[in-house]
Motif scaffolding. Structure first.
Motif, PDB file in Angstrom:
ATOM      1  N   SER A  41       0.853  -1.191   0.000  1.00  0.00           N
ATOM      2  CA  SER A  41       0.000   0.000   0.000  1.00  0.00           C
ATOM      3  C   SER A  41       0.888   1.239   0.000  1.00  0.00           C
ATOM      4  O   SER A  41       2.044   1.186   0.413  1.00  0.00           O
ATOM      5  CB  SER A  41      -0.928   0.011   1.221  1.00  0.00           C
ATOM      6  OG  SER A  41      -0.191   0.185   2.416  1.00  0.00           O
ATOM      7  N   ASN A  43      -0.645   4.897   0.565  1.00  0.00           N
ATOM      8  CA  ASN A  43      -1.643   5.959   0.706  1.00  0.00           C
ATOM      9  C   ASN A  43      -2.775   5.838  -0.307  1.00  0.00           C
ATOM     10  O   ASN A  43      -3.466   6.814  -0.591  1.00  0.00           O
ATOM     11  CB  ASN A  43      -1.014   7.349   0.582  1.00  0.00           C
ATOM     12  CG  ASN A  43      -0.008   7.636   1.670  1.00  0.00           C
ATOM     13  OD1 ASN A  43       0.135   6.856   2.599  1.00  0.00           O
ATOM     14  ND2 ASN A  43       0.693   8.745   1.566  1.00  0.00           N
ATOM     15  N   ASN A  44      -2.956   4.662  -0.884  1.00  0.00           N
ATOM     16  CA  ASN A  44      -4.007   4.459  -1.877  1.00  0.00           C
ATOM     17  C   ASN A  44      -5.273   3.932  -1.211  1.00  0.00           C
ATOM     18  O   ASN A  44      -5.246   3.473  -0.062  1.00  0.00           O
ATOM     19  CB  ASN A  44      -3.544   3.462  -2.937  1.00  0.00           C
ATOM     20  CG  ASN A  44      -3.148   2.121  -2.333  1.00  0.00           C
ATOM     21  OD1 ASN A  44      -2.251   2.071  -1.486  1.00  0.00           O
ATOM     22  ND2 ASN A  44      -3.790   1.044  -2.740  1.00  0.00           N
ATOM     23  N   GLN A  45      -6.377   3.998  -1.922  1.00  0.00           N
ATOM     24  CA  GLN A  45      -7.635   3.460  -1.393  1.00  0.00           C
ATOM     25  C   GLN A  45      -7.537   1.939  -1.350  1.00  0.00           C
ATOM     26  O   GLN A  45      -7.325   1.295  -2.380  1.00  0.00           O
ATOM     27  CB  GLN A  45      -8.819   3.882  -2.271  1.00  0.00           C
ATOM     28  CG  GLN A  45     -10.153   3.356  -1.757  1.00  0.00           C
ATOM     29  CD  GLN A  45     -11.329   3.883  -2.569  1.00  0.00           C
ATOM     30  OE1 GLN A  45     -11.294   5.018  -3.058  1.00  0.00           O
ATOM     31  NE2 GLN A  45     -12.361   3.074  -2.712  1.00  0.00           N
ATOM     32  N   THR A  56     -12.120   7.139   5.502  1.00  0.00           N
ATOM     33  CA  THR A  56     -11.422   8.407   5.301  1.00  0.00           C
ATOM     34  C   THR A  56     -11.668   8.886   3.879  1.00  0.00           C
ATOM     35  O   THR A  56     -12.054   8.103   3.008  1.00  0.00           O
ATOM     36  CB  THR A  56      -9.901   8.262   5.530  1.00  0.00           C
ATOM     37  OG1 THR A  56      -9.274   9.538   5.337  1.00  0.00           O
ATOM     38  CG2 THR A  56      -9.306   7.271   4.547  1.00  0.00           C
ATOM     39  N   CYS A  57     -11.483  10.166   3.658  1.00  0.00           N
ATOM     40  CA  CYS A  57     -11.526  10.734   2.307  1.00  0.00           C
ATOM     41  C   CYS A  57     -10.130  11.150   1.868  1.00  0.00           C
ATOM     42  O   CYS A  57      -9.959  11.722   0.792  1.00  0.00           O
ATOM     43  CB  CYS A  57     -12.455  11.958   2.272  1.00  0.00           C
ATOM     44  SG  CYS A  57     -14.162  11.592   2.704  1.00  0.00           S
ATOM     45  N   ASP A  58      -9.156  10.863   2.704  1.00  0.00           N
ATOM     46  CA  ASP A  58      -7.806  11.390   2.492  1.00  0.00           C
ATOM     47  C   ASP A  58      -6.921  10.381   1.770  1.00  0.00           C
ATOM     48  O   ASP A  58      -5.847  10.023   2.228  1.00  0.00           O
ATOM     49  CB  ASP A  58      -7.190  11.785   3.839  1.00  0.00           C
ATOM     50  CG  ASP A  58      -5.937  12.639   3.664  1.00  0.00           C
ATOM     51  OD1 ASP A  58      -5.787  13.231   2.591  1.00  0.00           O
ATOM     52  OD2 ASP A  58      -5.145  12.715   4.611  1.00  0.00           O
ATOM     53  N   TRP A  59      -7.378   9.879   0.608  1.00  0.00           N
ATOM     54  CA  TRP A  59      -6.543   9.018  -0.205  1.00  0.00           C
ATOM     55  C   TRP A  59      -5.679   9.877  -1.108  1.00  0.00           C
ATOM     56  O   TRP A  59      -5.941  11.068  -1.289  1.00  0.00           O
ATOM     57  CB  TRP A  59      -7.401   8.100  -1.087  1.00  0.00           C
ATOM     58  CG  TRP A  59      -8.436   7.318  -0.356  1.00  0.00           C
ATOM     59  CD1 TRP A  59      -9.788   7.438  -0.467  1.00  0.00           C
ATOM     60  CD2 TRP A  59      -8.216   6.276   0.606  1.00  0.00           C
ATOM     61  NE1 TRP A  59     -10.423   6.549   0.361  1.00  0.00           N
ATOM     62  CE2 TRP A  59      -9.484   5.816   1.030  1.00  0.00           C
ATOM     63  CE3 TRP A  59      -7.066   5.688   1.151  1.00  0.00           C
ATOM     64  CZ2 TRP A  59      -9.638   4.798   1.963  1.00  0.00           C
ATOM     65  CZ3 TRP A  59      -7.224   4.682   2.074  1.00  0.00           C
ATOM     66  CH2 TRP A  59      -8.492   4.243   2.478  1.00  0.00           C
ATOM     67  N   ASP A  60      -4.677   9.255  -1.727  1.00  0.00           N
ATOM     68  CA  ASP A  60      -3.933  10.020  -2.712  1.00  0.00           C
ATOM     69  C   ASP A  60      -4.822  10.248  -3.942  1.00  0.00           C
ATOM     70  O   ASP A  60      -5.851   9.609  -4.114  1.00  0.00           O
ATOM     71  CB  ASP A  60      -2.616   9.330  -3.095  1.00  0.00           C
ATOM     72  CG  ASP A  60      -2.797   8.041  -3.895  1.00  0.00           C
ATOM     73  OD1 ASP A  60      -3.810   7.912  -4.606  1.00  0.00           O
ATOM     74  OD2 ASP A  60      -1.920   7.162  -3.827  1.00  0.00           O
ATOM     75  N   GLY A  64      -3.725   5.286  -7.231  1.00  0.00           N
ATOM     76  CA  GLY A  64      -2.887   4.207  -6.723  1.00  0.00           C
ATOM     77  C   GLY A  64      -1.641   3.941  -7.539  1.00  0.00           C
ATOM     78  O   GLY A  64      -1.123   2.815  -7.554  1.00  0.00           O
TER      79      GLY A  64
END
Length: 322
Positions: A41, A43-45, A56-60, A64
């Protein structure tokens, strides 16, 4: 709290305290012993789109790219070591640049660009032998960054933000523009048609080529042109900045595994992986594990240990974990 994403500061008076029930532990996103043999992983969904909760809504914003690249490099070999993981961690290829190749090709093949000396200069450099690696000193990496900088500005009249640095959005918006070239409202800017959006990308190439011919384009990530800056969180906007901050070369972009996020229009790197480590499980005492910190292990700028790791960090070297 319902209606609040947690992305912005709120009063600490209790009015925004958590009200909903916690997601049951067994329903949290998880995977156990996947068939592919590893978990990656960046920082991807990680949860599927059908997942019933919003953790969270704080994905990159990069679809991905980094996680996909990590997975592809791990899957490329059946055997790995600390050394191969160092190579993976230091990878500065740009999956985003590679994903933009088709858009770039269509722009370069347009009569508008073909008939421009400046456009041809930019296209020959980007579609010639460049391997989409954002390495330090790469002339092509700077040219690509300058073109993308202009693409990031396309939605500015809608967003109110000068640079909309959403890589996946940018790719999808200009893919649509070149695919349809219709008169309908464009994704890249709803005030434009797709035809206008495609022409905007073509004009951007010509403008970059003009800079190249004028000798105004410098090599990427060099110390004298657009370095990496380790700024003091406390003193960066004071007279003490010259004492506290440190500068070095940089490589990569925001889609690279070895992230090299740059600011526009300076192309100076201001965020990235300040700390790196690789844990070896080959022995029970974890012998062979490596680490490096961006500056050093001390906050006192008058001590050698304040920045004694900076060169190792720059060169991709590591220290043995004690």
């Amino acid at each position: 709290k319902k209606g609040h994403t947690g992305l912005f500061p709120v009063p600490g008076n209790g009015s925004y305290d958590w009200e909903a029930e916690f997601v049951p532990f067994e329903e949290l996103p998880h995977v156990t012993n996947p068939k592919k043999g590893f978990i990656a992983s960046a920082n991807n969904q990680v949860q599927p789109s059908c997942y019933g909760f919003v953790p969270t809504c704080d994905w990159d914003s990069m679809d991905g790219y980094r996680a996909q690249k990590i997975s592809s490099l791990i899957a490329a070999s059946n055997r790995h070591s600390v050394e191969t993981f160092i190579d993976i961690q230091q990878d500065v290829s740009s999956p985003f640049a590679e994903s933009m190749q088709n858009i770039l090709t269509q722009a370069c093949d347009s009569q508008y660009v073909v008939s421009s000396i400046d456009g041809n200069v930019a296209c020959e450099l980007l579609l010639g032998s460049w391997d989409f690696v954002m390495r330090t000193g790469s002339f092509e990496a700077t040219i690509f960054s300058l073109w993308v900088e202009k693409l990031f500005q396309a939605p500015s009249s809608e967003t109110g933000i000068t640079y909309w640095e959403q890589m996946y959005f940018t790719k999808k918006a200009f893919e649509e523009a070149f695919r349809t070239k219709s008169e309908g409202s464009a994704l890249c800017n709803s005030h434009w048609t797709n035809k206008q959006c495609a022409r905007y990308a073509e004009k951007a190439l010509i403008e970059v080529g003009k800079l190249v011919r004028a000798g105004k384009v410098k090599d990427y990530g060099t110390l004298n042109n657009n370095p990496c800056v380790f700024s003091s969180q406390i003193f960066s906007h004071s007279m003490l900045d010259c004492l506290m901050s440190r500068f070095t070369t940089h490589s990569g972009d925001k889609s690279s595994i070895n992230v090299g996020g740059v600011d526009y229009p300076s192309l100076i790197q201001s965020d990235g992986p300040s700390y790196r480590h690789i844990i070896s499980f080959a022995r029970k005492d974890f012998t062979g594990s490596k680490f490096v910190n961006g500056l050093g292990q001390n906050g006192n700028p008058f001590l050698n240990s304040y920045d004694n790791m900076l060169q190792a960090w720059t060169d991709g070297d590591y220290y043995d974990m004690a």
